[in-house]
Design a protein around this motif. Structure first.
Motif, PDB file in Angstrom:
ATOM      1  N   ALA A 148       0.803  -1.222   0.000  1.00 57.54           N
ATOM      2  CA  ALA A 148       0.000   0.000   0.000  1.00 57.54           C
ATOM      3  C   ALA A 148       0.835   1.270   0.000  1.00 57.54           C
ATOM      4  O   ALA A 148       0.294   2.363  -0.143  1.00 57.54           O
ATOM      5  N   VAL A 149       2.148   1.153   0.174  1.00 57.92           N
ATOM      6  CA  VAL A 149       3.012   2.331   0.193  1.00 57.92           C
ATOM      7  C   VAL A 149       3.105   2.905  -1.222  1.00 57.92           C
ATOM      8  O   VAL A 149       3.451   2.200  -2.167  1.00 57.92           O
ATOM      9  N   LEU A 150       2.773   4.187  -1.362  1.00 58.78           N
ATOM     10  CA  LEU A 150       2.792   4.833  -2.672  1.00 58.78           C
ATOM     11  C   LEU A 150       4.228   5.018  -3.143  1.00 58.78           C
ATOM     12  O   LEU A 150       5.044   5.611  -2.445  1.00 58.78           O
ATOM     13  N   PRO A 151       4.576   4.514  -4.336  1.00 58.06           N
ATOM     14  CA  PRO A 151       5.951   4.674  -4.836  1.00 58.06           C
ATOM     15  C   PRO A 151       6.278   6.156  -5.049  1.00 58.06           C
ATOM     16  O   PRO A 151       5.447   6.921  -5.527  1.00 58.06           O
ATOM     17  N   PRO A 152       7.492   6.580  -4.678  1.00 54.72           N
ATOM     18  CA  PRO A 152       7.883   7.992  -4.825  1.00 54.72           C
ATOM     19  C   PRO A 152       8.290   8.314  -6.261  1.00 54.72           C
ATOM     20  O   PRO A 152       9.415   8.722  -6.528  1.00 54.72           O
ATOM     21  N   ARG A 153       7.360   8.131  -7.197  1.00 52.25           N
ATOM     22  CA  ARG A 153       7.633   8.413  -8.604  1.00 52.25           C
ATOM     23  C   ARG A 153       6.548   9.319  -9.159  1.00 52.25           C
ATOM     24  O   ARG A 153       5.357   9.131  -8.849  1.00 52.25           O
ATOM     25  N   ALA A 154       6.957  10.277  -9.979  1.00 54.01           N
ATOM     26  CA  ALA A 154       5.988  11.178 -10.598  1.00 54.01           C
ATOM     27  C   ALA A 154       5.010  10.365 -11.453  1.00 54.01           C
ATOM     28  O   ALA A 154       5.415   9.515 -12.237  1.00 54.01           O
ATOM     29  N   GLY A 155       3.722  10.618 -11.271  1.00 52.97           N
ATOM     30  CA  GLY A 155       2.704   9.933 -12.058  1.00 52.97           C
ATOM     31  C   GLY A 155       2.367   8.543 -11.570  1.00 52.97           C
ATOM     32  O   GLY A 155       1.557   7.843 -12.196  1.00 52.97           O
ATOM     33  N   ALA A 156       2.966   8.099 -10.455  1.00 44.93           N
ATOM     34  CA  ALA A 156       2.694   6.754  -9.949  1.00 44.93           C
ATOM     35  C   ALA A 156       1.244   6.646  -9.491  1.00 44.93           C
ATOM     36  O   ALA A 156       0.705   7.546  -8.853  1.00 44.93           O
ATOM     37  N   ARG A 157       0.611   5.532  -9.823  1.00 43.08           N
ATOM     38  CA  ARG A 157      -0.779   5.295  -9.426  1.00 43.08           C
ATOM     39  C   ARG A 157      -0.812   4.563  -8.091  1.00 43.08           C
ATOM     40  O   ARG A 157       0.181   3.990  -7.644  1.00 43.08           O
ATOM     41  N   LEU A 158      -1.975   4.591  -7.455  1.00 43.58           N
ATOM     42  CA  LEU A 158      -2.131   3.873  -6.198  1.00 43.58           C
ATOM     43  C   LEU A 158      -1.881   2.391  -6.423  1.00 43.58           C
ATOM     44  O   LEU A 158      -2.367   1.820  -7.399  1.00 43.58           O
ATOM     45  N   PRO A 159      -1.122   1.740  -5.558  1.00 44.02           N
ATOM     46  CA  PRO A 159      -0.809   0.316  -5.734  1.00 44.02           C
ATOM     47  C   PRO A 159      -2.062  -0.546  -5.630  1.00 44.02           C
ATOM     48  O   PRO A 159      -3.015  -0.211  -4.918  1.00 44.02           O
ATOM     49  N   GLU A 160      -2.074  -1.665  -6.334  1.00 43.40           N
ATOM     50  CA  GLU A 160      -3.153  -2.633  -6.239  1.00 43.40           C
ATOM     51  C   GLU A 160      -2.811  -3.629  -5.134  1.00 43.40           C
ATOM     52  O   GLU A 160      -1.836  -4.374  -5.219  1.00 43.40           O
ATOM     53  N   MET A 161      -3.632  -3.660  -4.075  1.00 46.62           N
ATOM     54  CA  MET A 161      -3.320  -4.498  -2.928  1.00 46.62           C
ATOM     55  C   MET A 161      -3.971  -5.874  -3.001  1.00 46.62           C
ATOM     56  O   MET A 161      -3.623  -6.781  -2.257  1.00 46.62           O
ATOM     57  N   GLY A 162      -4.972  -6.036  -3.864  1.00 46.43           N
ATOM     58  CA  GLY A 162      -5.608  -7.335  -4.022  1.00 46.43           C
ATOM     59  C   GLY A 162      -6.534  -7.726  -2.896  1.00 46.43           C
ATOM     60  O   GLY A 162      -6.828  -8.910  -2.698  1.00 46.43           O
ATOM     61  N   LEU A 163      -7.012  -6.750  -2.107  1.00 45.00           N
ATOM     62  CA  LEU A 163      -7.922  -7.063  -1.005  1.00 45.00           C
ATOM     63  C   LEU A 163      -9.349  -7.161  -1.492  1.00 45.00           C
ATOM     64  O   LEU A 163      -9.785  -6.393  -2.352  1.00 45.00           O
ATOM     65  N   GLU A 164     -10.088  -8.089  -0.913  1.00 48.91           N
ATOM     66  CA  GLU A 164     -11.486  -8.286  -1.264  1.00 48.91           C
ATOM     67  C   GLU A 164     -12.376  -7.589  -0.233  1.00 48.91           C
ATOM     68  O   GLU A 164     -11.956  -7.281   0.870  1.00 48.91           O
ATOM     69  N   ALA A 165     -13.640  -7.369  -0.578  1.00 48.13           N
ATOM     70  CA  ALA A 165     -14.680  -6.895   0.350  1.00 48.13           C
ATOM     71  C   ALA A 165     -14.307  -5.594   1.042  1.00 48.13           C
ATOM     72  O   ALA A 165     -13.323  -4.940   0.720  1.00 48.13           O
ATOM     73  N   GLU A 166     -15.149  -5.202   1.986  1.00 43.73           N
ATOM     74  CA  GLU A 166     -14.943  -3.980   2.760  1.00 43.73           C
ATOM     75  C   GLU A 166     -14.385  -4.336   4.134  1.00 43.73           C
ATOM     76  O   GLU A 166     -14.485  -5.469   4.588  1.00 43.73           O
ATOM     77  N   PHE A 167     -13.832  -3.321   4.795  1.00 41.44           N
ATOM     78  CA  PHE A 167     -13.304  -3.546   6.140  1.00 41.44           C
ATOM     79  C   PHE A 167     -14.459  -3.913   7.065  1.00 41.44           C
ATOM     80  O   PHE A 167     -15.453  -3.181   7.138  1.00 41.44           O
ATOM     81  N   PRO A 168     -14.379  -5.040   7.788  1.00 42.90           N
ATOM     82  CA  PRO A 168     -15.500  -5.481   8.641  1.00 42.90           C
ATOM     83  C   PRO A 168     -15.617  -4.653   9.915  1.00 42.90           C
ATOM     84  O   PRO A 168     -14.689  -3.941  10.303  1.00 42.90           O
ATOM     85  N   SER A 169     -16.753  -4.777  10.564  1.00 41.44           N
ATOM     86  CA  SER A 169     -16.978  -4.060  11.816  1.00 41.44           C
ATOM     87  C   SER A 169     -16.230  -4.735  12.958  1.00 41.44           C
ATOM     88  O   SER A 169     -16.376  -5.945  13.175  1.00 41.44           O
ATOM     89  N   PRO A 170     -15.450  -3.974  13.726  1.00 41.03           N
ATOM     90  CA  PRO A 170     -14.775  -4.562  14.894  1.00 41.03           C
ATOM     91  C   PRO A 170     -15.764  -5.057  15.951  1.00 41.03           C
ATOM     92  O   PRO A 170     -15.407  -5.894  16.779  1.00 41.03           O
ATOM     93  N   LEU A 171     -17.007  -4.529  15.934  1.00 41.33           N
ATOM     94  CA  LEU A 171     -18.026  -4.963  16.889  1.00 41.33           C
ATOM     95  C   LEU A 171     -18.631  -6.307  16.511  1.00 41.33           C
ATOM     96  O   LEU A 171     -19.230  -6.989  17.353  1.00 41.33           O
TER      97      LEU A 171
END
Length: 211
Positions: A148-171
């Motif tokens: 998830a760390v954004l590469p320090p390059r001009a024009g770099a896009r957000l990295p693809e992390m490959g995570l599924e679904a949404e963050f679940p509720s801690p409750l």
């Protein structure tokens, strides 16, 4: 309150005061890189980095064995972040401090930490020497954080992390391994059973760890 009063406050709560405390405050101000003349100043007269140094001095005045740093560089610009990180690193070595660092900034963790614990929904999913975590993360969530760390390059896009679904509720956390709804490697076993701890110095909880 002046800077001197702020730094001295923990000791005054303990009933200490007088010239010895005043001398210790000024000495400690110097140790954290605050010019002596600023001990008579007020927070509104200080920069963000100077205020952070005051907070560090206040935490150290009681000579603790453990220092807890919760996001110590948040809201600071990059150059000041570097100064504070170097200060903490030097203080850790000089004062033989055990430091617990809480941060989402992986660069800060990499710079300061000897050992890293990665948490997900309140549970430690991986723990080990900093170098091993950063070079050979075993848990898929640790791997995603590093990606998830954004590469320090001009024009770099957000990295693809490959995570599924949404963050679940801690409750209402998911069954089994709490990371399984988002994990690209998850199988039916992951939804049924929380994995046991594996490893010795480098510990992780995953049915299908990275090699």
């Amino acid at each position: 309150m002046t800077v001197e009063a702020i730094i001295a406050a923990p000791m005054r709560v303990r009933g200490e005061g007088g010239r010895a405390l005043q001398s210790r405050v000024r000495e400690l101000a110097g140790e954290v890189g605050l010019p002596r003349h600023l001990v008579e100043a007020y927070p509104s007269q200080l920069s963000g980095g100077q205020r952070q140094r005051v907070a560090i001095a206040r935490a150290l005045i009681g000579e603790p064995e453990i220092l807890i740093c919760d996001e110590p560089t948040s809201a600071l610009d990059v150059s000041v972040q570097s100064q504070i990180l170097n200060l903490l690193h030097n203080l850790k070595r000089q004062l033989n401090l055990t430091m617990i660092l809480i941060s989402h900034n992986l660069a800060v963790v990499h710079h300061l930490a000897d050992e890293v614990a990665v948490m997900y929904l309140g549970q430690i999913v991986e723990r080990g020497p900093s170098r091993e975590i950063f070079e050979r993360a075993r848990h898929p969530y640790s791997e995603a954080l590093l990606k998830a760390v954004l590469p320090p390059r001009a024009g770099a896009r957000l990295p693809e992390m490959g995570l599924e679904a949404e963050f679940p509720s801690p409750l209402n956390p998911p069954s089994g391994c709490t990371f399984h709804p988002r994990c690209p490697k998850a199988e039916a076993l992951c939804a049924r059973q929380m994995p046991d701890k594996s490893g010795t110095a480098h510990i992780y909880r995953c049915h299908f760890p990275n090699n």
